[in-house]
Motif scaffolding. Sequence first.
Motif, PDB file in Angstrom:
ATOM      1  N   LEU A 200      68.714 102.457  20.611  1.00  0.00           N
ATOM      2  CA  LEU A 200      67.935 101.749  19.597  1.00  0.00           C
ATOM      3  C   LEU A 200      67.527 100.375  20.115  1.00  0.00           C
ATOM      4  O   LEU A 200      68.344  99.630  20.649  1.00  0.00           O
ATOM      5  N   CYS A 201      66.255 100.048  19.966  1.00  0.00           N
ATOM      6  CA  CYS A 201      65.740  98.751  20.406  1.00  0.00           C
ATOM      7  C   CYS A 201      66.086  97.647  19.402  1.00  0.00           C
ATOM      8  O   CYS A 201      66.418  97.938  18.245  1.00  0.00           O
ATOM      9  N   PRO A 202      65.978  96.381  19.813  1.00  0.00           N
ATOM     10  CA  PRO A 202      66.316  95.276  18.906  1.00  0.00           C
ATOM     11  C   PRO A 202      65.514  95.253  17.622  1.00  0.00           C
ATOM     12  O   PRO A 202      65.978  94.720  16.611  1.00  0.00           O
ATOM     13  N   ASN A 203      64.289  95.834  17.617  1.00  0.00           N
ATOM     14  CA  ASN A 203      63.514  95.833  16.369  1.00  0.00           C
ATOM     15  C   ASN A 203      64.065  96.816  15.343  1.00  0.00           C
ATOM     16  O   ASN A 203      63.625  96.844  14.198  1.00  0.00           O
ATOM     17  N   LYS A 204      65.009  97.676  15.779  1.00  0.00           N
ATOM     18  CA  LYS A 204      65.724  98.615  14.899  1.00  0.00           C
ATOM     19  C   LYS A 204      64.836  99.720  14.317  1.00  0.00           C
ATOM     20  O   LYS A 204      65.201 100.345  13.322  1.00  0.00           O
ATOM     21  N   PHE A 205      63.679  99.982  14.939  1.00  0.00           N
ATOM     22  CA  PHE A 205      62.893 101.130  14.478  1.00  0.00           C
ATOM     23  C   PHE A 205      62.270 101.910  15.632  1.00  0.00           C
ATOM     24  O   PHE A 205      61.682 102.963  15.424  1.00  0.00           O
ATOM     25  N   SER A 206      62.380 101.406  16.868  1.00  0.00           N
ATOM     26  CA  SER A 206      61.912 102.189  18.002  1.00  0.00           C
ATOM     27  C   SER A 206      63.043 102.328  19.020  1.00  0.00           C
ATOM     28  O   SER A 206      64.029 101.599  18.965  1.00  0.00           O
ATOM     29  N   CYS A 207      62.904 103.292  19.933  1.00  0.00           N
ATOM     30  CA  CYS A 207      63.980 103.615  20.872  1.00  0.00           C
ATOM     31  C   CYS A 207      63.463 103.639  22.300  1.00  0.00           C
ATOM     32  O   CYS A 207      62.284 103.891  22.553  1.00  0.00           O
ATOM     33  N   ALA A 208      64.385 103.405  23.237  1.00  0.00           N
ATOM     34  CA  ALA A 208      64.051 103.408  24.665  1.00  0.00           C
ATOM     35  C   ALA A 208      64.959 104.379  25.395  1.00  0.00           C
ATOM     36  O   ALA A 208      66.094 104.623  24.979  1.00  0.00           O
ATOM     37  N   PRO A 209      64.486 104.962  26.505  1.00  0.00           N
ATOM     38  CA  PRO A 209      65.326 105.874  27.284  1.00  0.00           C
ATOM     39  C   PRO A 209      66.448 105.109  27.975  1.00  0.00           C
ATOM     40  O   PRO A 209      66.285 103.940  28.334  1.00  0.00           O
ATOM     41  N   LEU A 210      67.596 105.767  28.161  1.00  0.00           N
ATOM     42  CA  LEU A 210      68.712 105.132  28.854  1.00  0.00           C
ATOM     43  C   LEU A 210      68.262 104.691  30.240  1.00  0.00           C
ATOM     44  O   LEU A 210      67.630 105.449  30.975  1.00  0.00           O
ATOM     45  N   GLY A 211      68.561 103.456  30.590  1.00  0.00           N
ATOM     46  CA  GLY A 211      68.125 102.903  31.863  1.00  0.00           C
ATOM     47  C   GLY A 211      66.769 102.233  31.786  1.00  0.00           C
ATOM     48  O   GLY A 211      66.365 101.536  32.713  1.00  0.00           O
ATOM     49  N   GLY A 212      66.058 102.447  30.685  1.00  0.00           N
ATOM     50  CA  GLY A 212      64.746 101.847  30.500  1.00  0.00           C
ATOM     51  C   GLY A 212      64.829 100.528  29.756  1.00  0.00           C
ATOM     52  O   GLY A 212      65.912  99.965  29.565  1.00  0.00           O
ATOM     53  N   VAL A 213      63.684 100.032  29.329  1.00  0.00           N
ATOM     54  CA  VAL A 213      63.633  98.744  28.639  1.00  0.00           C
ATOM     55  C   VAL A 213      62.770  98.849  27.388  1.00  0.00           C
ATOM     56  O   VAL A 213      61.799  99.602  27.345  1.00  0.00           O
ATOM     57  N   CYS A 214      63.156  98.103  26.360  1.00  0.00           N
ATOM     58  CA  CYS A 214      62.355  98.002  25.144  1.00  0.00           C
ATOM     59  C   CYS A 214      61.254  96.968  25.366  1.00  0.00           C
ATOM     60  O   CYS A 214      61.493  95.915  25.949  1.00  0.00           O
ATOM     61  N   CYS A 215      60.053  97.265  24.887  1.00  0.00           N
ATOM     62  CA  CYS A 215      58.952  96.317  24.992  1.00  0.00           C
ATOM     63  C   CYS A 215      58.841  95.497  23.710  1.00  0.00           C
ATOM     64  O   CYS A 215      59.246  95.955  22.636  1.00  0.00           O
TER      65      CYS A 215
END
Length: 271
Positions: A200-215
């Motif tokens: 779960l990304c910091p915005n709490k509504f989108s997700c990122a793959p393990l090892g990846g980064v949230c934009c």
Amino acid sequence: MKRGLLALGALAVAVAVPAMAAMAQTDISVPGGATGSNVYCIQAGDLHSGAFVGTYLETGPRTWEERLKAGTFKLQERKRDDLMVELFDETRQATIQFDFVNKTIKYKSANSRENAGRDRYYMLNATNKAASADCASLADLRGSGNGGKGSGGGSGAGRTPTNPVVMIVLPPRTLLNIPPGTKLTATSGPPCPGNPGFFLCPNKFSCAPLGGVCCPGVGACNAGSFCDHFIPGNCILPSDARFCPGTGNVKTGLATHCAPGLACIGNNLCQ
């Protein structure tokens, strides 16, 4: 005397409790922090899936644009307060309303018999002007999967992303189990509900793959790539000529890179 003070204290508590309950029932908090009185840009999502579908962007005094995959519509602001913004679309003869209580975007045609209109989209994010750089950039996307073929200005507008961002958005009102003390960063967070292998990304509504980064805003990039600041919906790779070597910041998901058409020639300079 002590009894009198105690009674007054009990009365104050009795009055305060209903007041606090009333405040809790009018929760106008939306991811991004804006309210109806200062909102400048809204990211809209599908009512059922929560998938990003487009943006509503204030383009001038009392003027807005609805930027969706279907096209761009000009809107005139009629009124606004903390809880609501009402816009009018003369072309479609329709009223659009940002409902900050229910966190939805309502639509009502001129010939509709509904008094309040019907919910059309879910508010994924609402930001004021100072915090709307990413939201305004997303306005060029015209909704998920449209490849950024918008008419908005700025470098990269109208380009098809070569390394598109990962678009996994949680359905509205998804139950989140975030233990106290859990840290959400651009590179880590709790497991993404219903999406194994994602966090779960910091915005709490989108997700990122393990090892990846949230934009910033909506979306994420796969492991080894970073969020493109110039081309909406795109990720940039260290092998790209625009990428400045050694600048990838996995904590933020960002890296120093040049605008399209330029190359990083060393010392973080573009040519």
